[in-house]
Design an enzyme around this catalytic site. Structure first.
Site, PDB file in Angstrom:
ATOM      1  N   GLU A 266       2.346 -20.802  19.503  1.00  0.00           N
ATOM      2  CA  GLU A 266       1.701 -19.274  19.492  1.00  0.00           C
ATOM      3  C   GLU A 266       2.544 -18.384  20.411  1.00  0.00           C
ATOM      4  O   GLU A 266       1.808 -17.468  21.395  1.00  0.00           O
ATOM      5  CB  GLU A 266       0.473 -19.536  20.033  1.00  0.00           C
ATOM      6  CG  GLU A 266      -0.560 -20.261  18.770  1.00  0.00           C
ATOM      7  CD  GLU A 266      -1.853 -20.344  19.028  1.00  0.00           C
ATOM      8  OE1 GLU A 266      -2.456 -20.052  20.084  1.00  0.00           O
ATOM      9  OE2 GLU A 266      -2.698 -20.303  18.155  1.00  0.00           O
ATOM     10  N   ASP A 339      -7.529 -27.041  14.482  1.00  0.00           N
ATOM     11  CA  ASP A 339      -7.901 -26.184  15.608  1.00  0.00           C
ATOM     12  C   ASP A 339      -9.250 -25.994  16.111  1.00  0.00           C
ATOM     13  O   ASP A 339     -10.044 -25.063  15.883  1.00  0.00           O
ATOM     14  CB  ASP A 339      -7.516 -24.853  15.789  1.00  0.00           C
ATOM     15  CG  ASP A 339      -7.417 -23.794  16.940  1.00  0.00           C
ATOM     16  OD1 ASP A 339      -7.624 -24.729  18.041  1.00  0.00           O
ATOM     17  OD2 ASP A 339      -7.041 -23.015  16.936  1.00  0.00           O
ATOM     18  N   GLU A 367     -15.842 -22.054  21.002  1.00  0.00           N
ATOM     19  CA  GLU A 367     -14.916 -20.815  20.289  1.00  0.00           C
ATOM     20  C   GLU A 367     -15.235 -20.758  18.786  1.00  0.00           C
ATOM     21  O   GLU A 367     -15.307 -19.668  18.519  1.00  0.00           O
ATOM     22  CB  GLU A 367     -13.404 -21.319  20.378  1.00  0.00           C
ATOM     23  CG  GLU A 367     -12.277 -20.489  19.431  1.00  0.00           C
ATOM     24  CD  GLU A 367     -10.888 -20.665  19.789  1.00  0.00           C
ATOM     25  OE1 GLU A 367     -10.714 -21.527  20.529  1.00  0.00           O
ATOM     26  OE2 GLU A 367     -10.181 -19.795  19.123  1.00  0.00           O
TER      27      GLU A 367
HETATM   28  O1  GCW Z   1      -7.446 -21.883  18.908  1.00  0.00           O
HETATM   29  C1  GCW Z   1      -6.567 -21.337  19.611  1.00  0.00           C
HETATM   30  C2  GCW Z   1      -7.420 -20.255  20.383  1.00  0.00           C
HETATM   31  C3  GCW Z   1      -6.307 -19.731  21.382  1.00  0.00           C
HETATM   32  C4  GCW Z   1      -5.860 -20.758  22.120  1.00  0.00           C
HETATM   33  C5  GCW Z   1      -5.009 -22.024  21.262  1.00  0.00           C
HETATM   34  C6  GCW Z   1      -4.666 -22.813  22.145  1.00  0.00           C
HETATM   35  C7  GCW Z   1      -5.337 -20.761  24.791  1.00  0.00           C
HETATM   36  O2  GCW Z   1      -7.775 -19.294  19.565  1.00  0.00           O
HETATM   37  O3  GCW Z   1      -7.162 -18.907  22.179  1.00  0.00           O
HETATM   38  O4  GCW Z   1      -5.071 -20.405  23.576  1.00  0.00           O
HETATM   39  O5  GCW Z   1      -5.891 -22.236  20.395  1.00  0.00           O
HETATM   40  O6  GCW Z   1      -5.192 -23.994  22.188  1.00  0.00           O
HETATM   41  O7  GCW Z   1      -3.568 -23.019  22.881  1.00  0.00           O
END
Ligand code: GCW
Length: 689
Positions: A266, A339, A367
């Site tokens: 990311e 995720d 989340e």
């Molecule tokens: O699910 C995603 C989240 C991000 C997070 C990422 C990760 C910290 O939306 O906010 O970043 O995973 O786990 O690195």
């Protein structure tokens, strides 16, 4: 008249007495009985152990309790032997854990006989996604307890220390022994000396409670703050920079735990920016930490904008390096391959990496499970995950056994949970979210305890007034509070799965806020794998992501016989059906219903379930202090409304493809889809990505 005044005063006093903000968590004061604690050694940790016993003893009045540090082969790591009036351990932390266990059992009425309790995982770590400006990524309980905006952050106040101590105590009471203090999307500033001074101050408070401090580091730090031209892990100056940095940190914090790294994920920098591999990057850091006994937790949460199924990418990227990592590198893998969704199958990396230490990463912060608004007890989700059979070393190779050292030889064993803690008075935003912090600790300590036991303990510790009056009212309390509230907790995660994304659907959230429904959400130009239609694949023929060999062949990453079980539509568990299969709307389910009808029944069932939770909670009123009762009641109302948005939004949207009526025995939609989309569009502005 006088009577009225008396009554008013009495009511006021009662309210004050029972007003609770939840700050005490599961460690609420009781009326201790006198106890005499004998301990052969003195130290800060042992003094804490002693005080805890004296402050909360509920065993025999005037009993004498001995705390003994004595090596015993049957006791592993910071495990302990517990008896009615004695605790023995190899380490001071072991004594502390034994004390908390004893007190917990006294308070919950669990039997205390002589037995040894050893931890499942050696390292039981909270990951804080806290930014240095005090904000928290995916945090729903206020600002960071560690960091804040402005230069004020460099002053450590008495209030800071008090809070950190309360935090440390809460963690120790459930066996957590590590904290990563900052976000995995790490700032390079973390490793500058001013911030490290604050880390030292935090570490000094956490240490007596047996908690090691860890940091997330930004891979490009050498170039960003070290004045180097590159951060290439194979460049000797870069390696030296990290060695020097490690030395600087260990000078301040001799028992520093190590680094957590999100690299090439990311947008974060990583070794691939220099044409190097994850192994090159992780090993270089591991070598820097090794002289001091530090570890590197290297995250496997990687996926690129390629056409490859996102669920397959971590496995594809990491498997080739199995066996190439140093023994102080642990690959930190999220429970599921995508995720932290309300339900995912386990990540196929578990058990597959046989020559590399792998640790699970769970997400305690909600989340994807309703933030701090929904009541979601996550232990059942984690239990389901830890007990999943990977078959990687024959039947019975559960994820737990693949990661705790039972199957593969490994120097370390570890488990992490992304914390849900902030400055909110009750720490976690939702009173019931405290149960997830609690559950993470309990499962990290003992991965085989059942969710039901965890819920039982937590409710007793969190909601009973004092043990005496609980005893008096035991029957009523057990029958009309403990039992229905426990049931509600145990069903709460499944209810969310039902009203959000049942039958294996996943990631159909609106935008990046990850709260409301958004199966339609697909802004022009957006990366496909960041939009829900990529995941649900709904069209007029059917719905679901085909991960069989005729699709992405994600199933191919699982070991037999699981691979065949999942790829065969008639043996694939229905809970994962649309994760692995794209099926026609009139596909016949086990219930005899069509897939479409079944989907609707789940959505509707989830909504009805939350409404039942509201009733359960309203009936619990007389057992709960006013403040916590009202807080939870209000949140359940919001959850109920949100559940309805999910149900109506998803059903109306999918109906465009299925072209079938909603089963007539179900409640009709109350929202228009356009209204929900508009509401969602307004909300989207608030989120980044
Ligand atoms: O699910 C995603 C989240 C991000 C997070 C990422 C990760 C910290 O939306 O906010 O970043 O995973 O786990 O690195």
């Amino acid at each position: 008249m006088k009577n009225i005044y008396c009554s008013i005063i009495l009511i006021f006093l009662t309210l004050c007495l029972y007003a609770e903000d939840g700050h005490q968590l599961w460690l609420r004061n009781s009326n201790p009985k006198p106890v005499n604690v004998v301990c052969s050694k003195t130290s800060t940790s042992l003094t804490i152990a002693k005080q805890e016993l004296q402050n909360s003893w509920m065993g025999e009045t005037g009993a004498s309790v001995s705390l003994v540090i004595k090596a015993d082969k049957a006791i592993r790591g910071d495990g302990f032997r517990i008896g009615k009036n004695a605790i023995q351990a190899n380490t001071e932390s072991g004594i502390l854990y034994g004390v908390y266990e004893l007190l917990r059992r006294q308070q919950t009425g669990e039997a205390i006989q002589e037995e040894i309790c050893n931890p499942s995982y050696d390292r039981r770590i909270l990951n804080h996604w806290d930014n240095l400006d005090g904000s928290i990524e995916r945090g729903y309980a206020g600002q960071s307890i560690f960091w804040r905006k402005g230069s004020d952050v460099f002053t450590v106040t008495e209030a800071d220390k008090k809070l950190w101590q309360e935090y440390a105590r809460a963690n120790a009471s459930i066996g957590i022994n590590g904290s990563v203090l900052n976000n995995v999307n790490a700032s390079q500033l973390m490793l500058t000396s001013d911030y490290l001074q604050r880390v030292k101050a935090i570490a000094d408070v956490l240490r007596p409670y047996g908690i090691k401090t860890y940091l997330s580091v930004r891979f490009s730090s050498p170039a960003q703050i070290g004045g180097l031209k590159t951060s290439d892990p194979l460049n000797p100056e870069v390696a030296q920079w990290w060695k020097d940095k490690a030395k600087e940190i260990y000078n301040l914090i001799p028992d520093f735990g190590g680094f957590l790294v999100k690299a090439n994920s990311e947008g974060q920098p990583g070794p691939q920016d220099f044409g190097r591999t994850h192994a090159d990057g992780a090993n270089m850091l591991a070598d820097a930490l090794n002289p001091f006994g530090g570890i590197v937790m290297w995250r496997a949460f990687v996926y690129s904008a390629s056409d490859e199924d996102r669920a397959k990418q971590a496995y594809l990227e990491f498997m080739p390096f199995d066996g190439q990592f140093r023994d102080n590198v642990i690959i930190q893998v999220k429970n599921g391959p995508v995720d932290f969704q309300p339900r995912e199958p386990f990540s196929p990396l578990f058990g597959a990496m046989k020559k590399t230490t792998v640790m699970p990463e769970l997400q305690i912060t909600q989340e994807y499970l309703g933030h701090s608004i929904h009541l979601a007890f996550l232990a059942p989700m984690w239990e389901e995950f830890l007990q999943s059979d990977t078959y990687q070393n024959g039947a019975g190779s559960t994820v737990a056994r693949c990661t705790d050292g039972s199957i593969f030889p490994q120097k370390y064993s570890a488990i992490a949970g992304v914390a849900n803690i902030g400055l909110d008075a009750n720490w976690c935003g939702h009173h019931f979210a405290q149960a997830n912090w609690y559950a993470f600790g309990r499962l990290a300590w003992n991965s085989s305890i059942r969710s039901e036991q965890i819920a039982d303990e937590w409710i007793k510790l969190t909601f009973s007034r004092t043990s005496e009056n609980r005893d008096e009212l035991a029957l009523d309390w057990n029958l009309n509070f403990l039992s229905p509230v426990k049931q509600m907790m145990l069903e709460s995660r499944e209810a969310i799965v039902d009203f959000m994304m049942p039958l294996g659907l996943h990631h159909i959230f609106s935008a990046n806020g990850h709260y409301g429904p958004g199966p339609w959400w697909a802004p022009k130009g957006m990366r496909k794998d960041w939009t829900p239609p990529y995941y649900h694949q709904a069209d007029t023929l059917g719905i679901g992501f085909d991960r069989t060999s005729s699709g992405s062949n994600g199933v191919g990453q699982y070991q037999e016989p699981l691979r065949s079980t999942l790829s065969n539509v008639s043996t694939c568990p229905e809970a994962y059906l649309l994760w692995f299969h794209h099926l026609p709307w009139d596909y016949k389910m086990k219930s005899g219903r069509t897939l479409w009808d079944e989907l609707c029944v789940h959505y509707d069932g989830g909504v009805q379930q939350v409404r039942r939770f509201q009733k359960v909670w309203d009936q619990a009123e007389r057992f709960v202090d006013r403040d916590r009762f009202v807080d939870v009641q209000e949140k359940l109302r919001d959850q109920s409304l949100n559940a309805l948005e999910w149900k109506d939004g998803c059903m109306l949207y999918f109906q465009k493809f299925s072209r079938k009526p909603f089963p007539y025995n179900l409640e009709r939609p109350m929202y228009n889809m356009d209204y929900l989309i508009e509401k969602d569009t307004k909300r989207v502005g608030e989120y980044h990505h």
